[in-house]
Scaffold this motif. Sequence first.
Motif, short mmCIF file in Angstrom:
data_model
loop_
_atom_site.label_atom_id
_atom_site.label_comp_id
_atom_site.label_asym_id
_atom_site.label_seq_id
_atom_site.Cartn_x
_atom_site.Cartn_y
_atom_site.Cartn_z
N ILE A 163 -18.73 6.39 19.03
CA ILE A 163 -19.18 7.04 17.29
C ILE A 163 -18.72 6.22 16.33
O ILE A 163 -19.43 5.99 15.41
N LEU A 164 -17.38 5.75 16.37
CA LEU A 164 -16.92 4.99 15.38
C LEU A 164 -17.69 3.57 15.45
O LEU A 164 -18.07 3.20 13.93
N LYS B 111 -15.50 13.17 20.75
CA LYS B 111 -14.79 12.43 21.80
C LYS B 111 -15.96 12.50 23.26
O LYS B 111 -16.12 11.72 23.72
N ARG B 112 -16.18 13.64 23.12
CA ARG B 112 -16.97 14.20 24.45
C ARG B 112 -18.45 13.54 24.20
O ARG B 112 -19.00 13.14 25.24
N TYR B 113 -18.79 13.58 22.89
CA TYR B 113 -20.15 12.82 22.63
C TYR B 113 -20.28 11.84 22.78
O TYR B 113 -21.27 10.87 23.20
N SER B 114 -19.13 10.87 22.81
CA SER B 114 -19.14 9.35 22.74
C SER B 114 -19.23 8.81 24.10
O SER B 114 -18.26 9.60 24.99
N PHE B 115 -19.85 7.73 24.30
CA PHE B 115 -19.98 7.34 25.84
C PHE B 115 -18.44 7.05 26.59
O PHE B 115 -18.32 7.31 27.62
N ASP B 116 -17.69 6.43 25.74
CA ASP B 116 -16.42 6.10 26.24
C ASP B 116 -15.29 7.25 26.32
O ASP B 116 -14.50 7.20 26.96
#
Length: 175
Positions: free
Chosen positions: A94-95, A83-88
Amino acid sequence: MDARQKPARRPPPPPVETFSPRSGDLDALPPRVAEMRERILVATRSGDIERLRPAIEWNETLPLFARGDDRPRSFATVIDFLKRYSFDGHGREILALLQAAFENDYVKSTRGSTVSYIWPHFAAVQKPDPTADERLAMYRCVRFANLALTNDIGLPLMQRAGIGEDGTWHYFLAG
């Protein structure tokens, strides 16, 4: 050198990695590889990063999602990391990246006796002058945070996934 001394033995060089031609033939995948790919795709299509947990936890070891000290080190922390790694901040990036990678063709990688399957094919076997359509497909596999980054031949820094021939999900990394 004393005649009784044996020369120091050098370790053998690491095995050379070879790649198959690209393939979209999902029936040619080993059953456990196909099953892991499908588990991941089901999660990506749900839009909920938490649905990725069963695919991740199907492994005995955690897939590698990042390098460095801040990478997740346990199954308990991996979803929060993604979740943190994902831009949103919710894991949807990531998905989307996983879905884009796994909906492309793959290559079979062989290094010595180790066999794995890599998606998308163009992240493993890169050609320096992709067509406009190929370049568009590549950018679908790039994290927003990496859009300005390129590799040593000027291609975008794409995410790639590797699944071992036993169905173990090894990684999902940029590079």
